[in-house]
Design a protein around this motif. Structure first.
Motif, short mmCIF file in Angstrom:
data_model
loop_
_atom_site.label_atom_id
_atom_site.label_comp_id
_atom_site.label_asym_id
_atom_site.label_seq_id
_atom_site.Cartn_x
_atom_site.Cartn_y
_atom_site.Cartn_z
N ARG A 37 15.42 34.62 58.51
CA ARG A 37 15.37 36.34 58.94
C ARG A 37 13.95 36.90 59.30
O ARG A 37 13.84 37.43 60.29
CB ARG A 37 15.90 37.19 57.87
CG ARG A 37 16.19 38.61 58.19
CD ARG A 37 16.68 39.47 56.83
NE ARG A 37 15.58 39.33 55.82
CZ ARG A 37 15.98 39.09 54.58
NH1 ARG A 37 17.22 38.48 54.58
NH2 ARG A 37 15.09 39.03 53.86
N GLU A 38 13.01 36.40 58.81
CA GLU A 38 11.59 37.00 58.86
C GLU A 38 10.58 36.30 59.61
O GLU A 38 9.57 36.68 59.81
CB GLU A 38 11.07 37.23 57.24
CG GLU A 38 11.87 38.31 56.50
CD GLU A 38 11.55 38.34 55.11
OE1 GLU A 38 10.39 37.48 54.91
OE2 GLU A 38 12.08 39.07 54.34
N LEU A 77 21.69 37.37 60.76
CA LEU A 77 20.57 37.88 60.01
C LEU A 77 19.91 39.06 60.70
O LEU A 77 19.50 40.24 60.92
CB LEU A 77 19.69 37.30 59.28
CG LEU A 77 20.40 36.60 58.01
CD1 LEU A 77 19.44 35.62 57.44
CD2 LEU A 77 20.76 37.57 56.89
N ARG A 78 19.42 38.34 62.05
CA ARG A 78 18.44 39.22 62.88
C ARG A 78 19.29 40.27 63.65
O ARG A 78 18.64 41.39 63.79
CB ARG A 78 17.98 38.11 64.01
CG ARG A 78 17.02 37.16 63.31
CD ARG A 78 15.74 37.29 64.01
NE ARG A 78 14.85 36.41 63.45
CZ ARG A 78 14.05 35.52 63.96
NH1 ARG A 78 14.27 35.28 65.30
NH2 ARG A 78 13.23 34.92 63.13
N HIS A 81 19.40 43.20 61.32
CA HIS A 81 18.49 43.88 60.85
C HIS A 81 17.46 44.35 62.09
O HIS A 81 16.46 44.70 61.72
CB HIS A 81 17.54 42.89 59.77
CG HIS A 81 18.10 42.64 58.55
ND1 HIS A 81 18.77 41.49 58.28
CD2 HIS A 81 18.03 43.32 57.41
CE1 HIS A 81 19.51 41.93 56.98
NE2 HIS A 81 18.92 42.94 56.43
#
Length: 82
Positions: A37-38, A77-78, A81
């Motif tokens: 995700r990050e 996830l992207r 978010h």
């Protein structure tokens, strides 16, 4: 520690609610999800970061834990978010 492996495993289960290897798998998967995700790290880099020798082993374990491949989870996830 002065206890047998079986006793240690039982105490671990009582303390965490999961057997040691299942707990470890969950921790690795959670860490991988965070990295997916990050970061823009590749699956191979993430596999190494969470302790897998090969990207194939990482992908199999990740899919077993989540029901989806790392690439699919990264996209989900992207998107969630934004």
């Amino acid at each position: 520690m002065g206890v047998s492996r079986a006793t240690l495993a039982l105490r671990f289960l009582e303390a965490t609610g999961a057997p040691p290897m299942a707990y470890r798998a969950t921790l690795r998967t959670e860490h991988a999800r965070r990295l997916l995700r990050e970061t823009t790290l590749s699956n191979q880099q993430i596999a190494h970061a969470v302790g897998f020798a090969t990207v194939q082993a990482f992908q199999r374990a990740f899919r077993r834990e989540t029901g989806a491949t790392p690439s699919v989870v990264r996209a989900q996830l992207r998107a969630a978010h934004g």
